[in-house]
Scaffold this motif. Structure first.
Motif, PDB file in Angstrom:
ATOM      1  N   PHE A 152       0.907  -1.242  -0.096  1.00  0.00           N
ATOM      2  CA  PHE A 152      -0.041  -0.130   0.023  1.00  0.00           C
ATOM      3  C   PHE A 152       0.896   1.108  -0.108  1.00  0.00           C
ATOM      4  O   PHE A 152       1.645   1.566   0.961  1.00  0.00           O
ATOM      5  N   HIS A 153       1.184   1.842  -1.209  1.00  0.00           N
ATOM      6  CA  HIS A 153       2.033   2.932  -1.184  1.00  0.00           C
ATOM      7  C   HIS A 153       1.290   4.286  -1.078  1.00  0.00           C
ATOM      8  O   HIS A 153       0.061   4.472  -1.260  1.00  0.00           O
ATOM      9  N   GLY A 154       1.976   5.194  -0.647  1.00  0.00           N
ATOM     10  CA  GLY A 154       1.501   6.576  -0.378  1.00  0.00           C
ATOM     11  C   GLY A 154       0.617   6.773   0.834  1.00  0.00           C
ATOM     12  O   GLY A 154      -0.021   7.673   1.100  1.00  0.00           O
ATOM     13  N   VAL A 155       0.650   5.897   1.890  1.00  0.00           N
ATOM     14  CA  VAL A 155      -0.020   6.091   3.157  1.00  0.00           C
ATOM     15  C   VAL A 155       0.904   5.750   4.313  1.00  0.00           C
ATOM     16  O   VAL A 155       1.752   5.062   4.116  1.00  0.00           O
ATOM     17  N   PRO A 156       0.408   6.217   5.265  1.00  0.00           N
ATOM     18  CA  PRO A 156       1.398   6.083   6.574  1.00  0.00           C
ATOM     19  C   PRO A 156       1.362   4.802   7.047  1.00  0.00           C
ATOM     20  O   PRO A 156       0.403   3.972   6.648  1.00  0.00           O
ATOM     21  N   PRO A 157       2.636   4.126   7.554  1.00  0.00           N
ATOM     22  CA  PRO A 157       2.513   2.906   8.070  1.00  0.00           C
ATOM     23  C   PRO A 157       1.340   2.321   8.752  1.00  0.00           C
ATOM     24  O   PRO A 157       0.868   1.022   8.623  1.00  0.00           O
ATOM     25  N   LYS A 158       0.774   3.083   9.850  1.00  0.00           N
ATOM     26  CA  LYS A 158      -0.269   2.496  10.435  1.00  0.00           C
ATOM     27  C   LYS A 158      -1.676   2.191   9.690  1.00  0.00           C
ATOM     28  O   LYS A 158      -2.310   1.429   9.907  1.00  0.00           O
ATOM     29  N   THR A 159      -1.627   3.227   8.799  1.00  0.00           N
ATOM     30  CA  THR A 159      -2.659   3.085   7.878  1.00  0.00           C
ATOM     31  C   THR A 159      -2.886   1.867   6.958  1.00  0.00           C
ATOM     32  O   THR A 159      -3.603   1.224   6.596  1.00  0.00           O
ATOM     33  N   ALA A 160      -1.482   1.722   6.321  1.00  0.00           N
ATOM     34  CA  ALA A 160      -1.219   0.791   5.640  1.00  0.00           C
ATOM     35  C   ALA A 160      -1.325  -0.720   6.242  1.00  0.00           C
ATOM     36  O   ALA A 160      -1.943  -1.689   5.705  1.00  0.00           O
ATOM     37  N   ARG A 161      -1.268  -0.653   7.500  1.00  0.00           N
ATOM     38  CA  ARG A 161      -1.181  -1.894   8.310  1.00  0.00           C
ATOM     39  C   ARG A 161      -2.815  -2.010   8.385  1.00  0.00           C
ATOM     40  O   ARG A 161      -3.301  -3.217   8.283  1.00  0.00           O
ATOM     41  N   LYS A 162      -3.623  -1.381   8.621  1.00  0.00           N
ATOM     42  CA  LYS A 162      -4.987  -1.238   8.750  1.00  0.00           C
ATOM     43  C   LYS A 162      -5.547  -1.722   7.497  1.00  0.00           C
ATOM     44  O   LYS A 162      -6.631  -2.576   7.282  1.00  0.00           O
ATOM     45  N   GLN A 163      -5.102  -1.196   6.574  1.00  0.00           N
ATOM     46  CA  GLN A 163      -5.760  -1.687   5.159  1.00  0.00           C
ATOM     47  C   GLN A 163      -5.591  -3.055   4.861  1.00  0.00           C
ATOM     48  O   GLN A 163      -6.124  -3.695   4.094  1.00  0.00           O
ATOM     49  N   ALA A 164      -3.968  -3.297   5.090  1.00  0.00           N
ATOM     50  CA  ALA A 164      -3.660  -4.641   4.921  1.00  0.00           C
ATOM     51  C   ALA A 164      -4.691  -5.892   5.801  1.00  0.00           C
ATOM     52  O   ALA A 164      -4.961  -6.930   5.357  1.00  0.00           O
ATOM     53  N   MET A 165      -4.821  -5.506   7.060  1.00  0.00           N
ATOM     54  CA  MET A 165      -5.660  -6.351   7.835  1.00  0.00           C
ATOM     55  C   MET A 165      -7.056  -6.521   7.118  1.00  0.00           C
ATOM     56  O   MET A 165      -7.546  -7.845   6.948  1.00  0.00           O
ATOM     57  N   ALA A 166      -7.775  -5.210   6.630  1.00  0.00           N
ATOM     58  CA  ALA A 166      -9.056  -5.265   5.916  1.00  0.00           C
ATOM     59  C   ALA A 166      -8.783  -6.067   4.670  1.00  0.00           C
ATOM     60  O   ALA A 166      -9.908  -6.893   4.341  1.00  0.00           O
ATOM     61  N   ALA A 167      -7.658  -6.095   4.076  1.00  0.00           N
ATOM     62  CA  ALA A 167      -7.579  -6.782   2.712  1.00  0.00           C
ATOM     63  C   ALA A 167      -7.383  -8.116   2.904  1.00  0.00           C
ATOM     64  O   ALA A 167      -8.113  -9.037   2.326  1.00  0.00           O
ATOM     65  N   LEU A 168      -6.619  -8.570   3.965  1.00  0.00           N
ATOM     66  CA  LEU A 168      -6.574  -9.847   4.349  1.00  0.00           C
ATOM     67  C   LEU A 168      -7.892 -10.815   4.658  1.00  0.00           C
ATOM     68  O   LEU A 168      -8.233 -11.906   4.258  1.00  0.00           O
ATOM     69  N   ALA A 169      -8.643  -9.658   5.482  1.00  0.00           N
ATOM     70  CA  ALA A 169      -9.693 -10.448   5.756  1.00  0.00           C
ATOM     71  C   ALA A 169     -10.888 -10.623   4.820  1.00  0.00           C
ATOM     72  O   ALA A 169     -11.742 -11.639   4.805  1.00  0.00           O
ATOM     73  N   THR A 170     -10.812  -9.756   3.802  1.00  0.00           N
ATOM     74  CA  THR A 170     -11.679  -9.727   2.544  1.00  0.00           C
ATOM     75  C   THR A 170     -11.297 -11.043   1.583  1.00  0.00           C
ATOM     76  O   THR A 170     -12.012 -11.600   1.103  1.00  0.00           O
ATOM     77  N   MET A 171      -9.939 -10.972   1.435  1.00  0.00           N
ATOM     78  CA  MET A 171      -9.143 -12.238   0.692  1.00  0.00           C
ATOM     79  C   MET A 171      -9.576 -13.507   1.379  1.00  0.00           C
ATOM     80  O   MET A 171     -10.254 -14.410   0.781  1.00  0.00           O
ATOM     81  N   MET A 172      -9.491 -13.597   2.584  1.00  0.00           N
ATOM     82  CA  MET A 172      -9.797 -14.902   3.198  1.00  0.00           C
ATOM     83  C   MET A 172     -11.353 -15.148   3.138  1.00  0.00           C
ATOM     84  O   MET A 172     -11.746 -16.363   2.748  1.00  0.00           O
ATOM     85  N   GLY A 173     -12.298 -14.146   3.493  1.00  0.00           N
ATOM     86  CA  GLY A 173     -13.585 -14.457   3.344  1.00  0.00           C
ATOM     87  C   GLY A 173     -14.081 -14.842   2.051  1.00  0.00           C
ATOM     88  O   GLY A 173     -14.876 -15.718   1.791  1.00  0.00           O
ATOM     89  N   SER A 174     -13.679 -14.036   1.332  1.00  0.00           N
ATOM     90  CA  SER A 174     -14.141 -14.258  -0.368  1.00  0.00           C
ATOM     91  C   SER A 174     -13.644 -15.713  -0.673  1.00  0.00           C
ATOM     92  O   SER A 174     -14.306 -16.442  -1.518  1.00  0.00           O
ATOM     93  N   LEU A 175     -12.488 -16.217  -0.404  1.00  0.00           N
ATOM     94  CA  LEU A 175     -12.090 -17.354  -0.883  1.00  0.00           C
ATOM     95  C   LEU A 175     -12.795 -18.723  -0.353  1.00  0.00           C
ATOM     96  O   LEU A 175     -13.186 -19.431  -0.816  1.00  0.00           O
TER      97      LEU A 175
END
Length: 207
Positions: free
Chosen positions: A141-164
């Protein structure tokens, strides 16, 4: 007959590898020690020469599977331009190929529900590897602060996992493909740079 340390190491690695595949295919309680040893071409009696307990093998097998996923993501990101690294990971994860091959895929959607009922040691090992996966994803996640990127990564992984998981439940059909696409679209739309989103909204408004 006494074997060398190298032979024992190779045998140990083979057991862990085979166990990681079978556990993802059949679940943590879907296959016993005897079956796992048979898969590795060994007798049940040789198990305790390599592991203190079944839980010890399960922990190593989980760790092996999750390490493979993280390494796979790393290779995908290295092979793609910076702006396309996240989409390369997401598109590969939420694909029919991954959906149809759980034994070779990510351990999170295959085993997470069972891990929640495993021992504290097993949960800690799983949690530690999952944090590594989140950190790896956050780097995309480029162009965002590290804490924001981490939150976005958590949400992305949850979406990836749930969708699969949903896609596997739906089966190999058009509905399943639609679930995968919806997951991909949700993550990648959310990850678009703010400036690009604003530009898109202004263009739509002026049309």
């Amino acid at each position: 007959m006494r074997y060398s340390k190298e032979h024992k190491f190779q045998t140990h690695a083979r057991i862990v590898k085979r166990a990681s595949i079978k556990l993802r295919e059949k679940g943590a309680h879907g296959i016993g020690v005897a079956d796992l040893m048979k898969e590795a071409g060994l007798t049940h009696g040789g198990f305790y020469a390599h592991f203190d307990s079944r839980d010890a093998l399960v922990v190593e097998a989980f760790a092996h599977a999750m390490d493979r996923s993280t390494e796979h993501w790393r290779r995908q990101s290295e092979e793609a331009p910076a702006e396309k690294r996240l989409s390369a990971i997401v598109n590969g994860y939420l694909s029919p190929l991954h959906r149809d091959n759980p034994g070779q895929g990510c351990a999170v959607p295959a085993l997470a529900a069972e891990i929640a009922r495993e021992s504290a040691k097993t949960r800690r090992a799983f949690s530690g590897r999952m944090q590594q996966m989140i950190e790896m994803l956050a780097k995309q996640f480029h162009g965002v602060p590290p804490k924001t990127a981490r939150k976005q990564a958590m949400a992305a992984l949850a979406t990836m996992m749930g969708s699969l998981v949903m896609a596997r439940v739906a089966g190999n059909n058009e509905f399943s493909d639609e679930i995968l696409k919806s997951g991909r679209d949700a993550i990648l739309e959310r990850a678009k740079p703010v400036a690009a989103k604003k530009t898109s909204k202004r263009t739509t408004a002026s049309a």
